[in-house]
Write a protein that holds these residues in place. Structure first.
Motif, PDB file in Angstrom:
ATOM      1  N   VAL A  29     -17.827  19.183 -45.896  1.00 15.66           N
ATOM      2  CA  VAL A  29     -17.474  18.037 -45.056  1.00 15.66           C
ATOM      3  C   VAL A  29     -17.496  18.425 -43.585  1.00 15.66           C
ATOM      4  CG1 VAL A  29     -15.619  16.432 -44.459  1.00 15.66           C
ATOM      5  CG2 VAL A  29     -16.151  16.872 -46.842  1.00 15.66           C
ATOM      6  N   GLY A  30     -17.030  19.653 -43.297  1.00 17.87           N
ATOM      7  CA  GLY A  30     -16.941  20.078 -41.902  1.00 17.87           C
ATOM      8  C   GLY A  30     -18.271  20.450 -41.281  1.00 17.87           C
ATOM      9  N   MET A  31     -19.187  21.052 -42.083  1.00 16.55           N
ATOM     10  CA  MET A  31     -20.424  21.570 -41.515  1.00 16.55           C
ATOM     11  C   MET A  31     -21.658  20.798 -41.989  1.00 16.55           C
ATOM     12  SD  MET A  31     -19.386  23.927 -39.506  1.00 16.55           S
ATOM     13  CE  MET A  31     -20.935  24.729 -39.127  1.00 16.55           C
ATOM     14  N   CYS A  32     -21.805  20.661 -43.313  1.00 20.84           N
ATOM     15  CA  CYS A  32     -22.999  20.005 -43.864  1.00 20.84           C
ATOM     16  C   CYS A  32     -22.843  18.491 -43.933  1.00 20.84           C
ATOM     17  CB  CYS A  32     -23.307  20.538 -45.265  1.00 20.84           C
ATOM     18  SG  CYS A  32     -23.457  22.334 -45.338  1.00 20.84           S
ATOM     19  N   GLY A  33     -21.597  18.029 -43.835  1.00 19.90           N
ATOM     20  CA  GLY A  33     -21.334  16.609 -43.954  1.00 19.90           C
ATOM     21  C   GLY A  33     -22.150  15.722 -43.039  1.00 19.90           C
ATOM     22  N   PRO A  34     -22.256  16.073 -41.731  1.00 26.07           N
ATOM     23  CA  PRO A  34     -23.022  15.214 -40.820  1.00 26.07           C
ATOM     24  C   PRO A  34     -24.438  14.922 -41.289  1.00 26.07           C
ATOM     25  CG  PRO A  34     -21.747  16.787 -39.568  1.00 26.07           C
ATOM     26  CD  PRO A  34     -21.563  17.160 -41.020  1.00 26.07           C
TER      27      PRO A  34
END
Length: 229
Positions: A19-24
């Motif tokens: 969610v924090g890194m790959c989420g975007p």
């Protein structure tokens, strides 16, 4: 805790990182006006695609892990993995700013370009998930470092597939529009994750020391390791 239970737990923690890194990247996939259940199926297929990629990586790593298992070297692999994880994460804890900085490498940039083209060409969600699954990721490395200690390539692949399943609930919830996926919350997650990673690194280290401590450092029966000639 069994290997598959451990895989799911690491996946749950890994989903915070997702969610924090790959989420975007996942959030950038265009959504069409369609029935809610169709949207759910598409997002689910995206996440299943990631799990399939993880399983493929697990299969490749498992081919190496089987040889290490037969040679009785799984303890050494666990110790080395733990030390490397600790060395990698300590700078992020000492210098908190480094945990917030993200510098994509050549592999990440190349995969990001493929994902960008796939989005432009309106490729299927499953294919996009497959591409996302091969992005370099610290928690995927953690999963692979554990999977390599399994006794067969099939078990390693199954371990990584269950790891992928563990990442799905939170990612699916975020992709369906949860407010906690906003940038401010993702930054808070990224501050917390290095400490989780440190704990996992210490667990890998103790696990390989064969101290006969239940759950933390269980006794490994090295007599089962047979070198084939």
């Amino acid at each position: 805790m069994s290997h598959l239970q451990l895989a799911f737990v690491i996946g749950l923690f890994g989903s915070l990182h997702c969610v924090g890194m790959c989420g975007p990247l996942a959030f950038a996939i265009p959504q069409q006006q369609e029935a809610r259940w169709i949207t759910l199926l598409k997002k689910l297929s995206y996440n299943i695609g990631r799990a399939v990629s993880y399983a493929t990586l697990g299969l490749l790593v498992g081919l190496l892990g089987k040889q290490l298992w037969l040679a009785g070297l799984q303890q050494g692999v666990s110790i080395i993995s733990g030390i490397l994880i600790i060395i990698a994460v300590l700078p992020q804890i000492v210098n908190r700013r480094s945990a917030q900085q993200y510098r994509p490498n050549k592999i990440t940039s190349a995969v990001n370009k493929l994902i960008g083209k796939a989005i432009q060409q309106r490729s299927g969600h499953f294919y996009l998930g497959l591409l996302n699954g091969i992005l370099p990721c610290g928690f995927v490395y953690l999963g692979l470092a554990t999977a390599v200690s399994t006794s067969s390539a099939v078990q390693s692949a199954l371990f990584m597939f269950v790891f992928g399943l563990g990442t799905i609930p939170l990612m699916l919830f975020a992709m369906l529009g949860a407010n906690f996926a906003k940038p401010v919350f993702r930054q808070k997650i990224n501050r917390f994750l290095p400490y989780v990673t440190l704990c996992l690194g210490l667990w890998f280290l103790f696990r390989g020391l064969n101290l006969d401590i239940p759950y933390l450092s269980p006794k490994i029966n090295t007599s089962e390791a047979v070198i084939c000639r």
